[in-house]
Design a protein around this motif. Structure first.
Motif, PDB file in Angstrom:
ATOM      1  N   HIS A  13       0.853  -1.186   0.000  1.00 48.15           N
ATOM      2  CA  HIS A  13       0.000   0.000   0.000  1.00 48.15           C
ATOM      3  C   HIS A  13       0.892   1.239   0.000  1.00 48.15           C
ATOM      4  CE1 HIS A  13      -2.775   3.035   1.565  1.00 48.15           C
ATOM      5  NE2 HIS A  13      -3.730   2.262   1.082  1.00 48.15           N
ATOM      6  N   PRO A  14       0.543   2.259  -0.786  1.00 52.01           N
ATOM      7  CA  PRO A  14       1.389   3.457  -0.871  1.00 52.01           C
ATOM      8  C   PRO A  14       1.719   4.100   0.476  1.00 52.01           C
ATOM      9  CG  PRO A  14      -0.285   3.527  -2.564  1.00 52.01           C
ATOM     10  CD  PRO A  14      -0.604   2.344  -1.687  1.00 52.01           C
ATOM     11  N   LEU A  15       0.814   4.030   1.434  1.00 51.74           N
ATOM     12  CA  LEU A  15       1.091   4.645   2.732  1.00 51.74           C
ATOM     13  C   LEU A  15       2.199   3.916   3.483  1.00 51.74           C
ATOM     14  CD1 LEU A  15      -2.516   5.508   3.957  1.00 51.74           C
ATOM     15  CD2 LEU A  15      -0.829   7.014   2.893  1.00 51.74           C
ATOM     16  N   GLY A  16       2.480   2.682   3.087  1.00 50.31           N
ATOM     17  CA  GLY A  16       3.527   1.914   3.745  1.00 50.31           C
ATOM     18  C   GLY A  16       4.905   2.083   3.136  1.00 50.31           C
ATOM     19  N   TRP A  17       5.015   2.891   2.086  1.00 52.41           N
ATOM     20  CA  TRP A  17       6.297   3.017   1.385  1.00 52.41           C
ATOM     21  C   TRP A  17       7.460   3.399   2.306  1.00 52.41           C
ATOM     22  CZ3 TRP A  17       9.411   1.535  -2.131  1.00 52.41           C
ATOM     23  CH2 TRP A  17      10.520   2.306  -2.486  1.00 52.41           C
ATOM     24  N   PRO A  18       7.359   4.397   3.172  1.00 55.96           N
ATOM     25  CA  PRO A  18       8.520   4.731   4.016  1.00 55.96           C
ATOM     26  C   PRO A  18       9.000   3.555   4.865  1.00 55.96           C
ATOM     27  CG  PRO A  18       6.918   6.512   4.083  1.00 55.96           C
ATOM     28  CD  PRO A  18       6.261   5.349   3.374  1.00 55.96           C
ATOM     29  N   ALA A  19       8.080   2.808   5.452  1.00 55.74           N
ATOM     30  CA  ALA A  19       8.469   1.661   6.281  1.00 55.74           C
ATOM     31  C   ALA A  19       9.063   0.542   5.426  1.00 55.74           C
ATOM     32  CB  ALA A  19       7.266   1.145   7.071  1.00 55.74           C
ATOM     33  N   MET A  20       8.501   0.313   4.255  1.00 56.90           N
ATOM     34  CA  MET A  20       9.008  -0.728   3.360  1.00 56.90           C
ATOM     35  C   MET A  20      10.436  -0.399   2.931  1.00 56.90           C
ATOM     36  SD  MET A  20       7.529  -2.052  -0.342  1.00 56.90           S
ATOM     37  CE  MET A  20       5.853  -1.898   0.215  1.00 56.90           C
ATOM     38  N   LEU A  21      10.653   0.837   2.514  1.00 60.38           N
ATOM     39  CA  LEU A  21      11.981   1.248   2.086  1.00 60.38           C
ATOM     40  C   LEU A  21      12.969   1.183   3.245  1.00 60.38           C
ATOM     41  CD1 LEU A  21      13.957   2.357   0.026  1.00 60.38           C
ATOM     42  CD2 LEU A  21      13.111   4.661   0.566  1.00 60.38           C
ATOM     43  N   ALA A  22      12.575   1.670   4.415  1.00 57.01           N
ATOM     44  CA  ALA A  22      13.480   1.648   5.570  1.00 57.01           C
ATOM     45  C   ALA A  22      13.903   0.223   5.919  1.00 57.01           C
ATOM     46  CB  ALA A  22      12.808   2.322   6.768  1.00 57.01           C
ATOM     47  N   ALA A  23      12.976  -0.727   5.871  1.00 56.69           N
ATOM     48  CA  ALA A  23      13.313  -2.120   6.186  1.00 56.69           C
ATOM     49  C   ALA A  23      14.218  -2.731   5.123  1.00 56.69           C
ATOM     50  CB  ALA A  23      12.047  -2.944   6.348  1.00 56.69           C
ATOM     51  N   ALA A  24      13.964  -2.427   3.862  1.00 56.27           N
ATOM     52  CA  ALA A  24      14.835  -2.930   2.791  1.00 56.27           C
ATOM     53  C   ALA A  24      16.248  -2.373   2.961  1.00 56.27           C
ATOM     54  CB  ALA A  24      14.265  -2.573   1.426  1.00 56.27           C
ATOM     55  N   GLU A  25      16.345  -1.081   3.223  1.00 57.64           N
ATOM     56  CA  GLU A  25      17.665  -0.465   3.412  1.00 57.64           C
ATOM     57  C   GLU A  25      18.372  -1.058   4.629  1.00 57.64           C
ATOM     58  OE1 GLU A  25      16.924   3.969   1.493  1.00 57.64           O
ATOM     59  OE2 GLU A  25      16.453   3.640   3.599  1.00 57.64           O
ATOM     60  N   ALA A  26      17.641  -1.228   5.716  1.00 56.19           N
ATOM     61  CA  ALA A  26      18.243  -1.798   6.929  1.00 56.19           C
ATOM     62  C   ALA A  26      18.715  -3.229   6.695  1.00 56.19           C
ATOM     63  CB  ALA A  26      17.246  -1.741   8.082  1.00 56.19           C
ATOM     64  N   THR A  27      17.981  -3.985   5.882  1.00 56.17           N
ATOM     65  CA  THR A  27      18.378  -5.366   5.580  1.00 56.17           C
ATOM     66  C   THR A  27      19.660  -5.382   4.756  1.00 56.17           C
ATOM     67  OG1 THR A  27      16.072  -6.074   5.692  1.00 56.17           O
ATOM     68  CG2 THR A  27      17.618  -7.550   4.579  1.00 56.17           C
ATOM     69  N   PHE A  28      19.728  -4.546   3.731  1.00 57.21           N
ATOM     70  CA  PHE A  28      20.977  -4.447   2.962  1.00 57.21           C
ATOM     71  C   PHE A  28      22.135  -4.047   3.874  1.00 57.21           C
ATOM     72  CE2 PHE A  28      18.475  -3.916  -1.100  1.00 57.21           C
ATOM     73  CZ  PHE A  28      19.093  -4.948  -1.796  1.00 57.21           C
ATOM     74  N   GLU A  29      21.904  -3.097   4.778  1.00 54.79           N
ATOM     75  CA  GLU A  29      22.960  -2.640   5.680  1.00 54.79           C
ATOM     76  C   GLU A  29      23.418  -3.759   6.618  1.00 54.79           C
ATOM     77  OE1 GLU A  29      21.170   0.877   7.317  1.00 54.79           O
ATOM     78  OE2 GLU A  29      21.568   2.033   5.488  1.00 54.79           O
ATOM     79  N   LEU A  30      22.495  -4.617   7.045  1.00 53.71           N
ATOM     80  CA  LEU A  30      22.892  -5.770   7.861  1.00 53.71           C
ATOM     81  C   LEU A  30      23.835  -6.686   7.086  1.00 53.71           C
ATOM     82  CD1 LEU A  30      19.652  -6.914   9.760  1.00 53.71           C
ATOM     83  CD2 LEU A  30      21.773  -6.049  10.771  1.00 53.71           C
ATOM     84  N   PHE A  31      23.526  -6.939   5.824  1.00 55.14           N
ATOM     85  CA  PHE A  31      24.395  -7.796   5.012  1.00 55.14           C
ATOM     86  C   PHE A  31      25.768  -7.150   4.821  1.00 55.14           C
ATOM     87  CE2 PHE A  31      20.537 -10.158   3.852  1.00 55.14           C
ATOM     88  CZ  PHE A  31      21.025 -11.459   3.898  1.00 55.14           C
ATOM     89  N   ILE A  32      25.809  -5.835   4.667  1.00 51.67           N
ATOM     90  CA  ILE A  32      27.092  -5.127   4.532  1.00 51.67           C
ATOM     91  C   ILE A  32      27.888  -5.251   5.822  1.00 51.67           C
ATOM     92  CG2 ILE A  32      28.140  -2.840   4.268  1.00 51.67           C
ATOM     93  CD1 ILE A  32      25.679  -2.181   2.396  1.00 51.67           C
ATOM     94  N   THR A  33      27.240  -5.049   6.956  1.00 56.06           N
ATOM     95  CA  THR A  33      27.907  -5.169   8.256  1.00 56.06           C
ATOM     96  C   THR A  33      28.429  -6.583   8.464  1.00 56.06           C
ATOM     97  OG1 THR A  33      26.533  -3.422   9.210  1.00 56.06           O
ATOM     98  CG2 THR A  33      27.574  -4.959  10.757  1.00 56.06           C
ATOM     99  N   ALA A  34      27.622  -7.579   8.126  1.00 54.18           N
ATOM    100  CA  ALA A  34      28.031  -8.974   8.283  1.00 54.18           C
ATOM    101  C   ALA A  34      29.247  -9.292   7.426  1.00 54.18           C
ATOM    102  CB  ALA A  34      26.874  -9.905   7.932  1.00 54.18           C
ATOM    103  N   ALA A  35      29.284  -8.794   6.214  1.00 45.75           N
ATOM    104  CA  ALA A  35      30.442  -9.030   5.343  1.00 45.75           C
ATOM    105  C   ALA A  35      31.696  -8.400   5.935  1.00 45.75           C
ATOM    106  CB  ALA A  35      30.170  -8.479   3.953  1.00 45.75           C
ATOM    107  N   ALA A  36      31.567  -7.198   6.471  1.00 44.98           N
ATOM    108  CA  ALA A  36      32.724  -6.525   7.071  1.00 44.98           C
ATOM    109  C   ALA A  36      33.226  -7.295   8.292  1.00 44.98           C
ATOM    110  CB  ALA A  36      32.356  -5.093   7.450  1.00 44.98           C
TER     111      ALA A  36
END
Length: 192
Positions: free
Chosen positions: A153-176
């Protein structure tokens, strides 16, 4: 809003590139490279799958049990004689939109697995690849996208994007973390 996939892909492209660069450092032809790759993924995958389950992902994806890969990853590490590393703290996923964002990254990561497995098998034909080859990608990814487009739903876009970004950042942290890990390599490990 149609084309959530395109919107997520575009918005997270810089982070996706950072993840690709971070994991490219785990050369499968280098001693311990594949083990470190798996360990880095393990630092994120298990706790994230559990967080998604606790947040109710099964209400969004009724085929969730066929998507879960943490046991396949643990089995591959066990086959290599490696213990599971300490996981990174799980994300907080307070709503369906954040579940969609995190699941988008996890499900997308499955796409490259087959390619990586083929590349690894050229180097080490008997390498354990349950994690990389898990699931029917030809069915799971399109099914995920279909449900994402229908349910987001369009109203959920900020939360969806924030979770996707946080997930990518977790993978980056794990690799480091894994890149500088001092886990001793077994003498007989060869390129794994």
């Amino acid at each position: 809003m149609a084309e959530w996939r395109t919107r997520l892909r575009t918005a997270t492209a810089p982070l996706h590139e950072q993840v690709d660069a971070a994991y490219a450092g785990f050369g499968f032809d280098q001693p311990g490279g594949y083990r470190r790759f798996l360990r880095a993924h393990s630092r994120v995958l298990g706790s994230l799958e559990v967080a998604l389950e606790q947040a109710g992902v099964t209400a969004l994806l009724d085929d969730w049990p066929s998507r879960v890969r943490r046991q396949a990853l643990a089995t591959d590490l066990q086959t290599l004689g490696d213990p599971l590393p300490v996981p990174l703290p799980a994300l907080q996923l307070p709503d369906p939109a954040s579940c969609w964002g995190a699941a988008y990254v996890l499900e997308g990561s499955r796409l490259g697995g087959r390619v990586l497995a083929r590349r690894l098998h050229l180097i080490v034909p008997r390498a354990p690849t349950r994690y990389l080859e898990h699931g029917d990608v030809g069915r799971l990814w399109p099914g995920f996208l279909e449900r994402l487009e229908a349910a987001a739903h369009p109203l959920g876009w900020p939360a969806m994007l924030a979770a996707a970004e946080a997930t990518f950042e977790l993978f980056i942290t794990a690799a480091a973390l894994e890149a500088r890990s001092s886990v001793p390599e077994p003498a007989e490990s060869g390129p794994l």
